[in-house]
Structures are given as structure tokens and as C-alpha cells.
Design a protein around this motif. Structure first.
Motif, mmCIF file in Angstrom:
data_model
loop_
_atom_site.group_PDB
_atom_site.id
_atom_site.type_symbol
_atom_site.label_atom_id
_atom_site.label_comp_id
_atom_site.label_asym_id
_atom_site.label_seq_id
_atom_site.Cartn_x
_atom_site.Cartn_y
_atom_site.Cartn_z
ATOM 1 N N SER A 25 2.917 17.921 -59.161
ATOM 2 C CA SER A 25 2.532 16.819 -58.282
ATOM 3 C C SER A 25 3.745 15.975 -57.942
ATOM 4 O O SER A 25 4.681 15.876 -58.739
ATOM 5 N N GLY A 26 3.679 15.326 -56.791
ATOM 6 C CA GLY A 26 4.783 14.479 -56.378
ATOM 7 C C GLY A 26 5.097 13.405 -57.401
ATOM 8 O O GLY A 26 6.262 13.120 -57.681
ATOM 9 N N GLU A 27 4.054 12.843 -58.022
ATOM 10 C CA GLU A 27 4.276 11.722 -58.948
ATOM 11 C C GLU A 27 5.110 12.123 -60.169
ATOM 12 O O GLU A 27 5.737 11.271 -60.784
ATOM 13 N N ALA A 86 -1.724 11.569 -40.436
ATOM 14 C CA ALA A 86 -1.262 11.161 -41.768
ATOM 15 C C ALA A 86 -1.138 12.378 -42.682
ATOM 16 O O ALA A 86 -0.171 12.513 -43.440
ATOM 17 N N ASP A 87 -2.109 13.283 -42.588
ATOM 18 C CA ASP A 87 -2.065 14.476 -43.437
ATOM 19 C C ASP A 87 -0.866 15.363 -43.071
ATOM 20 O O ASP A 87 -0.227 15.945 -43.953
ATOM 21 N N TYR A 88 -0.553 15.455 -41.794
ATOM 22 C CA TYR A 88 0.633 16.239 -41.424
ATOM 23 C C TYR A 88 1.893 15.613 -42.015
ATOM 24 O O TYR A 88 2.795 16.322 -42.480
ATOM 25 N N GLY A 142 1.599 22.552 -48.362
ATOM 26 C CA GLY A 142 0.192 22.649 -48.767
ATOM 27 C C GLY A 142 -0.457 23.897 -48.189
ATOM 28 O O GLY A 142 0.145 24.983 -48.191
ATOM 29 N N THR A 143 -1.672 23.722 -47.679
ATOM 30 C CA THR A 143 -2.372 24.858 -47.067
ATOM 31 C C THR A 143 -2.014 24.970 -45.585
ATOM 32 O O THR A 143 -2.412 25.920 -44.915
ATOM 33 N N GLY A 144 -1.326 23.943 -45.073
ATOM 34 C CA GLY A 144 -1.012 23.913 -43.641
ATOM 35 C C GLY A 144 -2.114 23.257 -42.823
ATOM 36 O O GLY A 144 -2.008 23.158 -41.606
ATOM 37 N N ASN A 145 -3.166 22.808 -43.512
ATOM 38 C CA ASN A 145 -4.309 22.197 -42.815
ATOM 39 C C ASN A 145 -4.559 20.782 -43.317
ATOM 40 O O ASN A 145 -4.512 20.544 -44.531
ATOM 41 N N PRO A 146 -4.910 19.875 -42.369
ATOM 42 C CA PRO A 146 -5.274 18.529 -42.813
ATOM 43 C C PRO A 146 -6.589 18.567 -43.588
ATOM 44 O O PRO A 146 -7.308 19.563 -43.548
ATOM 45 N N THR A 169 -5.665 19.351 -50.040
ATOM 46 C CA THR A 169 -4.661 18.798 -50.959
ATOM 47 C C THR A 169 -3.765 19.928 -51.443
ATOM 48 O O THR A 169 -4.077 21.115 -51.256
ATOM 49 N N THR A 170 -2.696 19.543 -52.094
ATOM 50 C CA THR A 170 -1.815 20.577 -52.627
ATOM 51 C C THR A 170 -2.443 21.243 -53.866
ATOM 52 O O THR A 170 -2.021 22.324 -54.249
ATOM 53 N N ASP A 171 -3.443 20.579 -54.470
ATOM 54 C CA ASP A 171 -4.159 21.247 -55.568
ATOM 55 C C ASP A 171 -4.947 22.441 -55.023
ATOM 56 O O ASP A 171 -4.985 23.510 -55.627
HETATM 57 N N1 UDP Z 1 -1.889 17.627 -47.399
HETATM 58 C C1 UDP Z 1 -2.719 18.168 -46.413
HETATM 59 N N2 UDP Z 1 -3.108 19.484 -46.527
HETATM 60 C C2 UDP Z 1 -2.745 20.276 -47.580
HETATM 61 C C3 UDP Z 1 -1.927 19.701 -48.585
HETATM 62 C C4 UDP Z 1 -1.525 18.388 -48.476
HETATM 63 O O1 UDP Z 1 -3.062 17.494 -45.463
HETATM 64 O O2 UDP Z 1 -3.126 21.454 -47.614
HETATM 65 C C5 UDP Z 1 -1.379 16.248 -47.241
HETATM 66 C C6 UDP Z 1 -2.355 15.165 -47.694
HETATM 67 O O3 UDP Z 1 -2.223 14.075 -46.804
HETATM 68 C C7 UDP Z 1 -1.835 14.766 -49.061
HETATM 69 C C8 UDP Z 1 -0.336 14.927 -48.899
HETATM 70 O O4 UDP Z 1 -0.213 16.074 -48.020
HETATM 71 O O5 UDP Z 1 -2.160 13.440 -49.385
HETATM 72 C C9 UDP Z 1 0.427 15.162 -50.171
HETATM 73 O O6 UDP Z 1 -0.196 16.148 -50.966
HETATM 74 P P1 UDP Z 1 -0.949 15.779 -52.352
HETATM 75 O O7 UDP Z 1 -1.567 14.419 -52.240
HETATM 76 O O8 UDP Z 1 -1.821 16.923 -52.703
HETATM 77 O O9 UDP Z 1 0.301 15.716 -53.314
HETATM 78 P P2 UDP Z 1 0.362 15.392 -54.899
HETATM 79 O O10 UDP Z 1 -0.807 14.508 -55.241
HETATM 80 O O11 UDP Z 1 0.270 16.708 -55.598
HETATM 81 O O12 UDP Z 1 1.691 14.761 -55.074
#
Ligand code: UDP
Length: 238
Positions: free
Chosen positions: A14-16, A73-75, A134-138, A141-143
Motif C-alpha cells: 500500500s502507498g501508506e 480523481a480515480d485516474y 491498478g486495474t486501469g478502471n475507476p 482499488t489496488t487491492d
Molecule cells: N484506483 C482506481 N482503480 C484501480 C486502482 C486504483 O481508480 O484499479 C485509484 C483510486 O482512486 C485509489 C487510488 O487509485 O484511491 C490509489 O489506490 P489505492 O487507494 O488502492 O492505494 P493504497 O490504498 O493501496 O495505497
């Protein structure tokens, strides 16, 4: 050589986890430490795919709750994950680990586009593949990207790296009496609404019986311990 529990894994960072003491950006010291951990595991012969988050830079949902268009925002969030991927690639190459970054959103000057067969070939050749975008789609999540890529590359487990030692009944950073679970089922996580991964990601793992090990990446040697089958963190399975 010690026997490893898994031959091919998907590590979700995760980013954090990348921020060090601050709450934003990438800490080079933390990156170096993560790179060393990955190198150690690679030397055991394990094939490693990595899905990296972007929350340390930008989170789509947070921005949209403050008035921004959710899709835009998701992009931005997906682009943030690509920045993290480049930083991780740099740190890995500094410790002589061969890597390839593949993005779900094409960015040819920066990285390869995601091509499943190519990713698998890289893994077979001993390269670490970092899946960005990520998945490439809004609205995802990256999970969820981690669950999806894990299935696509045939990973035997998802190692979900966090800042805490596993899954607790309450937030251990807020409550000293929080109790850690050693094991949970996918259904436990869904029913108790435990915020370790979103429901889409958990359901994908449940449908395909991929175990998830939630562990603390900040503790030295932890990735290796998980790979060797030691009891570390919390295991989520069927
Ligand atoms: N995101 C998205 N589609 C995906 C993966 C990520 O739109 O398939 C966007 C979404 O806005 C998300 C941000 O990318 O808030 C960062 O990813 P994520 O929050 O999963 O990161 P992490 O919590 O693992 O740092």
C-alpha cells in the motif's frame, strides 16, 4: 536452502507503507529497506509480482468527497501508483534486482503495458514484475488489482504488506487492548466488515481460494518469514 512455502507470490504494497514517518510521498530509506527485503526473498528462488498502491500520493475517493469528479480523481490515483512503481523499481535496481514495470494504463515511454503472458515470462526469467495503474478502471482499488493479478499470474498467495502486525478486532494504533487474529476466513472478513481489503478484492480471492497473508512490512525479515511458512501476521483463507 530452506524450503519455501510458495513458489510464486503477489506482494501488495500500500502507498501508506512507503511514507516513513510522514504521511505523504515516498521515503527513500523505507524504499531501500523494502528493496532489500524483496531481494532476500528472491534469492530463495521465489517468483515475485508486486502490486503497488498510491494512497500516499492521491486517493480518488477522498478527492471526490471534496467535490472532484470521481472518475477524474480515480485516474489521478492510478497515475499516483505509477509514480510509486517507478520509485520502487529504482530502489530494486540499486540492489541489483532485475525488474519490469507494467502499467494498466499505457505509458510506453515509462513502462511496458500490462501483458499477462509477458509478465509471466518475466517472472520465469527471475525478474520482479511491478504492476502499476491498478486495474486501469475507476471505482476499483489496488487491492482488487492485487487479487486480479494474483489470479492472472497464478500466484499461490497474496502477501498484503501493512504497517501493523496483522488483522485486529479493533485498530491497534488507537486501542492498546486490540487482539490480533492468527487466522480468519474470507467470510469472517466480509461479515465483520473488517477493513483490510475491500469486499471486491476479498470475494475474488474467496472464489479462487487464494490465501491472503496480512503482515507488517516494517519488521525486518518478515517477508522471508511468511515465505518460509512461519506464523506471521494474519492468514485469511477458506
Ligand atoms: N484506483 C482506481 N482503480 C484501480 C486502482 C486504483 O481508480 O484499479 C485509484 C483510486 O482512486 C485509489 C487510488 O487509485 O484511491 C490509489 O489506490 P489505492 O487507494 O488502492 O492505494 P493504497 O490504498 O493501496 O495505497
Amino acid at each position: 536452502m530452506k524450503k519455501t512455502q510458495y513458489k510464486r507470490i503477489l506482494l501488495k504494497i500500500s502507498g501508506e507503507v512507503l511514507t516513513g514517518d510522514g504521511n505523504f510521498g515516498v521515503d527513500p530509506g523505507v524504499m531501500r529497506q523494502i528493496a532489500r527485503e524483496i531481494k532476500e526473498v528472491k534469492s530463495l528462488g521465489v517468483e515475485i509480482g508486486i502490486v503497488i498502491g498510491g494512497g500516499n500520493i492521491f486517493r480518488g475517493m477522498a478527492a471526490s468527497s471534496r467535490g472532484m469528479d470521481r472518475v477524474s480523481a480515480d485516474y489521478m490515483g492510478m497515475l499516483a501508483t505509477i509514480m510509486n512503481a517507478i520509485a520502487l523499481q529504482d530502489a530494486l535496481e540499486k540492489v541489483d534486482v532485475h525488474t519490469r514495470v507494467q502499467t494498466a494504463i499505457e505509458m510506453r515511454e515509462v513502462a511496458e503495458p500490462y501483458i499477462r503472458r509477458r509478465a509471466i515470462r518475466h517472472l520465469e526469467k527471475g525478474r520482479v514484475v511491478i504492476f502499476a495503474g491498478g486495474t486501469g478502471n475507476p471505482y476499483f482499488t489496488t487491492d482488487t488489482a492485487a487479487s486480479l493479478r494474483a489470479m492472472e499470474i497464478g500466484a499461490e498467495a497474496i502477501l498484503k504488506a501493512t504497517k501493523v502486525d496483522g488483522i485486529y478486532n479493533v485498530d491497534p494504533l488507537l486501542n492498546k487492548r486490540a487482539r490480533k487474529f492468527d487466522e480468519l476466513t474470507y467470510l469472517d472478513v466480509l461479515k465483520k466488515q473488517i477493513k483490510v481489503m475491500d469486499a471486491t478484492a476479498i470475494s475474488l480471492c474467496m472464489d479462487h481460494q487464494i490465501p491472503i497473508i496480512v503482515f507488517n512490512l516494517k519488521k525486518k525479515g518478515n517477508v522471508k518469514r511468511v515465505i518460509l511458512g512461519e506464523k506471521v501476521g494474519t492468514k485469511v483463507r477458506g
